[in-house]
Design a protein around this motif. Structure first.
Motif: not given
Length: 190
Positions: A25, A29, A48, A51, A100
């Motif tokens: 990220s 990201g 991201v 993820t 994140v």
């Protein structure tokens, strides 16, 4: 039991996945991945967004590793250890979400719930794939465009809701609790 969790179930893999999530990220990201839309046009999704699947795959990997002979003689039922580890994963994901994005943390909880439910109905391989398919379907079918060309989401595309949406948080948490309760019940042997 501690050695079983570390050596057999390998719950430490989830910690590595969380570190990977933060590193990914932070580095790539914000990069965009083009995703076609079945409702018209082509849009992009940040890396991201995908993820959370890494965390779900790590959890399913840990749940899949078993030694039935050891589990049948354990003093503490192993499913309690597993539930504790899954809950701890969700809590750690919320903490990582501060770095994140809270929408990523919510999506981890949502995909964990989906994986636990799918694992209950099918198997571990299907559970790992279900989260990725859910995210892709949200992107391909859950986006709508208004007259000005701005992107919005449909009501069912929970993964696309903004981080501040209380509705998405409540539904994700409720699904997670339901999935935990259902995963604690033994599967019938047919």
């Amino acid at each position: 039991m501690k050695q079983y969790a570390i050596l057999v179930r390998r719950w430490w893999a989830v910690l590595l996945a969380l570190v990977f999530l933060v590193m990914t990220s932070g580095t790539v990201g914000a990069s965009e991945v083009p995703v076609p839309s079945l409702t018209g046009g082509t849009a992009g999704a940040r890396v991201v967004y995908f993820t959370p699947v890494v965390i779900v795959i790590a959890v399913v990997y840990c749940l899949e590793r078993r030694l039935p002979s050891v589990e049948s003689t354990a003093v503490v039922p192993v499913h309690r250890l597993d539930q504790g580890a899954v809950i701890l994963t969700a809590v750690l994901a919320q903490a990582v979400g501060l770095f994140v994005g809270l929408d990523v943390a919510r999506n981890i909880t949502l995909l964990l719930a989906l994986a636990l439910l799918t694992r209950r109905l099918a198997n571990e391989a299907t559970a790992a794939l279900a989260g990725l398919l859910f995210l892709i379907l949200n992107l391909m079918l859950g986006r709508v465009y208004d007259a000005d060309g701005h992107t919005a989401h449909t009501w069912w595309a929970l993964a696309l809701y903004p981080a501040a949406s209380m509705t998405a948080w409540v539904i994700s948490t409720a699904l997670f609790v339901l999935a935990l309760k259902l995963s604690a019940v033994r599967r019938p042997k047919w």
